[in-house]
Design an enzyme around this catalytic site. Sequence first.
Site, PDB file in Angstrom:
ATOM      1  N   LEU A  22       0.816  -1.214   0.000  1.00 52.94           N
ATOM      2  CA  LEU A  22       0.000   0.000   0.000  1.00 52.94           C
ATOM      3  C   LEU A  22       0.847   1.260   0.000  1.00 52.94           C
ATOM      4  O   LEU A  22       0.410   2.305  -0.472  1.00 52.94           O
ATOM      5  CB  LEU A  22      -0.929   0.005   1.218  1.00 52.94           C
ATOM      6  CG  LEU A  22      -1.949  -1.133   1.283  1.00 52.94           C
ATOM      7  CD1 LEU A  22      -2.769  -1.033   2.562  1.00 52.94           C
ATOM      8  CD2 LEU A  22      -2.854  -1.107   0.066  1.00 52.94           C
ATOM      9  N   GLY A  23       2.041   1.187   0.534  1.00 55.09           N
ATOM     10  CA  GLY A  23       2.875   2.381   0.540  1.00 55.09           C
ATOM     11  C   GLY A  23       4.127   2.215   1.367  1.00 55.09           C
ATOM     12  O   GLY A  23       4.282   1.264   2.126  1.00 55.09           O
ATOM     13  N   ARG A  24       5.034   3.162   1.174  1.00 54.08           N
ATOM     14  CA  ARG A  24       6.295   3.192   1.911  1.00 54.08           C
ATOM     15  C   ARG A  24       6.486   4.562   2.522  1.00 54.08           C
ATOM     16  O   ARG A  24       6.013   5.563   1.991  1.00 54.08           O
ATOM     17  CB  ARG A  24       7.476   2.906   0.977  1.00 54.08           C
ATOM     18  CG  ARG A  24       7.716   1.457   0.654  1.00 54.08           C
ATOM     19  CD  ARG A  24       9.107   1.276   0.050  1.00 54.08           C
ATOM     20  NE  ARG A  24       9.420  -0.122  -0.160  1.00 54.08           N
ATOM     21  CZ  ARG A  24       9.439  -0.709  -1.342  1.00 54.08           C
ATOM     22  NH1 ARG A  24       9.143  -0.002  -2.422  1.00 54.08           N
ATOM     23  NH2 ARG A  24       9.748  -1.984  -1.458  1.00 54.08           N
ATOM     24  N   MET A  27       9.261   5.347   8.068  1.00 52.23           N
ATOM     25  CA  MET A  27       9.159   4.448   9.206  1.00 52.23           C
ATOM     26  C   MET A  27       8.954   3.001   8.802  1.00 52.23           C
ATOM     27  O   MET A  27       9.097   2.113   9.639  1.00 52.23           O
ATOM     28  CB  MET A  27       8.013   4.894  10.119  1.00 52.23           C
ATOM     29  CG  MET A  27       8.189   6.304  10.650  1.00 52.23           C
ATOM     30  SD  MET A  27       6.768   6.866  11.591  1.00 52.23           S
ATOM     31  CE  MET A  27       6.914   5.807  13.021  1.00 52.23           C
ATOM     32  N   GLY A  28       8.590   2.749   7.553  1.00 50.01           N
ATOM     33  CA  GLY A  28       8.400   1.370   7.139  1.00 50.01           C
ATOM     34  C   GLY A  28       7.470   1.238   5.956  1.00 50.01           C
ATOM     35  O   GLY A  28       7.215   2.197   5.225  1.00 50.01           O
ATOM     36  N   GLU A  29       6.961   0.021   5.759  1.00 49.62           N
ATOM     37  CA  GLU A  29       6.071  -0.307   4.655  1.00 49.62           C
ATOM     38  C   GLU A  29       4.716  -0.755   5.193  1.00 49.62           C
ATOM     39  O   GLU A  29       4.625  -1.341   6.266  1.00 49.62           O
ATOM     40  CB  GLU A  29       6.666  -1.433   3.800  1.00 49.62           C
ATOM     41  CG  GLU A  29       7.990  -1.086   3.144  1.00 49.62           C
ATOM     42  CD  GLU A  29       8.572  -2.266   2.390  1.00 49.62           C
ATOM     43  OE1 GLU A  29       9.244  -2.030   1.373  1.00 49.62           O
ATOM     44  OE2 GLU A  29       8.348  -3.423   2.820  1.00 49.62           O
ATOM     45  N   VAL A  30       3.684  -0.489   4.410  1.00 49.77           N
ATOM     46  CA  VAL A  30       2.332  -0.903   4.773  1.00 49.77           C
ATOM     47  C   VAL A  30       1.804  -1.845   3.698  1.00 49.77           C
ATOM     48  O   VAL A  30       1.873  -1.537   2.508  1.00 49.77           O
ATOM     49  CB  VAL A  30       1.391   0.308   4.922  1.00 49.77           C
ATOM     50  CG1 VAL A  30      -0.002  -0.148   5.341  1.00 49.77           C
ATOM     51  CG2 VAL A  30       1.947   1.287   5.935  1.00 49.77           C
ATOM     52  N   ASP A 139       1.430  13.646  15.004  1.00 48.21           N
ATOM     53  CA  ASP A 139       1.658  13.729  13.558  1.00 48.21           C
ATOM     54  C   ASP A 139       0.335  13.936  12.822  1.00 48.21           C
ATOM     55  O   ASP A 139       0.032  13.253  11.850  1.00 48.21           O
ATOM     56  CB  ASP A 139       2.358  12.465  13.060  1.00 48.21           C
ATOM     57  CG  ASP A 139       3.020  12.670  11.691  1.00 48.21           C
ATOM     58  OD1 ASP A 139       3.202  13.843  11.295  1.00 48.21           O
ATOM     59  OD2 ASP A 139       3.350  11.672  11.033  1.00 48.21           O
TER      60      ASP A 139
END
Length: 626
Positions: A22-24, A27-30, A139
Amino acid sequence: MSDAQDSRVGSMFGPYHLKRLLGRGGMGEVYEAEHTVKEWTVAVKLMTAEFSKDPVFRERMKREARIAGRLQEPHVVPIHDYGEVDGQMFLEMRLVEGTDLDSVLKRFGPLTPPRAVAIITQIASALDAAHADGVMHRDVKPQNILITRDDFAYLVDFGIASATTDEKLTQLGTAVGTWKYMAPERFSNDEVTYRADIYALACVLHECLTGAPPYRADSAGTLVSSHLMGPIPQPSAIRPGIPKAFDAVVARGMAKKPEDRYASAGDLALAAHEALSDPDQDHAADILRRSQESTLPAPPKPVPPPTMPATAMAPRQPPAPPVTPPGVQPAPKPSYTPPAQPGPAGQRPGPTGQPSWAPNSGPMPASGPTPTPQYYQGGGWGAPPSGGPSPWAQTPRKTNPWPLVAGAAAVVLVLVLGAIGIWIAIRPKPVQPPQPVAEERLSALLLNSSEVNAVMGSSSMQPGKPITSMDSSPVTVSLPDCQGALYTSQDPVYAGTGYTAINGLISSEPGDNYEHWVNQAVVAFPTADKARAFVQTSADKWKNCAGKTVTVTNKAKTYRWTFADVKGSPPTITVIDTQEGAEGWECQRAMSVANNVVVDVNACGYQITNQAGQIAAKIVDKVNKE
């Protein structure tokens, strides 16, 4: 969003089959993932190796995710689980179908004022629920706000941003976008409270109305300077058609000093609603109502009443709590929820034959029936949804076992939504706050000797001389930020907070061999907002001390104290401190706030439970009667 090169699509991560990237981010990947044991589709965020190896981040993420997982607010994307697999930290979240607000603004431009207010009102509801549980988001930005096709808004990434320091974000180079919404105090050494989230929400409101963040710059340095010293922009001067009343709303929400901002996110949302014209207020209420009706499950069909004779049975489930309208502070939640009974040797009961990834997992507390998973493309992780149904929008393989309960909850929420719409239309005048307690009344708020003895289970405790100044004894604590969690009315703790007066009493049995000792203090602040801000700041510090041991040096003597977990959240917090090698001598610290008065109590003895909390509650009752 297409699967990027080097993604882990198609692989297994613990029990998760990673189906789609789904995205990067920094903080990481989803990933969209299927939980192969529970047979449901979720969103899984995999933290980078740098974050996963950071011991401070690991502990903070676990703590914040555990707290965030308890949030019972429809506009918060719930965290189902957290933990690590082969040393890599992860979060499991509900998959939500939606487009992040940043993509909406970039694709379609500014929102109409009624739509902007409807979105902000929903996010304010999420923030107020989090702040009431002592959780800061840290955030708040358009990328972390999901909007469904029916304008139902979600705030995502609770438990992640809160666990990450500003310094870590800066090191990773991921904060430049976030800096567009960061409060001035986050760029200095000042304490950061929940009002930093309110500042960010005001920035988002500005962007919803105008199509651009308040400050635009090519460099981080220019952005920082603008937040610290730049004039607050006026939306009405940037885009024609925006009511001028929004200028004052944004100005107060983005005030440079935290104490000058709104007391809650709901207050900001209510002020934004008041800035609309009457027809637009009705339009905003319609958007809110439609978004709720389209998102919540349909109410169940009415069940005919039983024909059997009525019995005196208690209801099987307690009534659902009422939802508080925007801008109205909810009643304080109970300060402590008893945990589930542990198994042998303090272990939690669990199924046998668990896979290798299970021991490091952190399941979230049960929060009622799990909703049917939806699609999660939040925080800028996916493009706006295309027309027509999503290929993933299929009936899940496992049927929800709680349809009646979920339906009943839907009925309650729909009814409450209607009540909120009526409340917005009527717009009652806010209740005037009580007058601040005068300094000369502080001594009358303290408990007398008979009251202290009754709470402590003693009969001979006597008070010493009245205390009218902060304790400035030369005490050294190995973790200075934990001094307030250990001692009452400390000068280094209160210095620079703006308090105006203090009155206190120390009570114990006569002589040096006392079995009970109590230090109760009441501290006056100029306003209730300043008093609440101090307690919120203290709560953040106390929670960072939980589970830690500090070394205290006082008059050439050294002591070691260990902190238990903090219980409760503002307005009342407590923590028990145990002295090493003192044969069971413990102290309970309690802090609470009522009106403009901070109640600061330390109760010590050999059988400490919640004595300090009881003393603080009795003092709060006296404050409320003033």
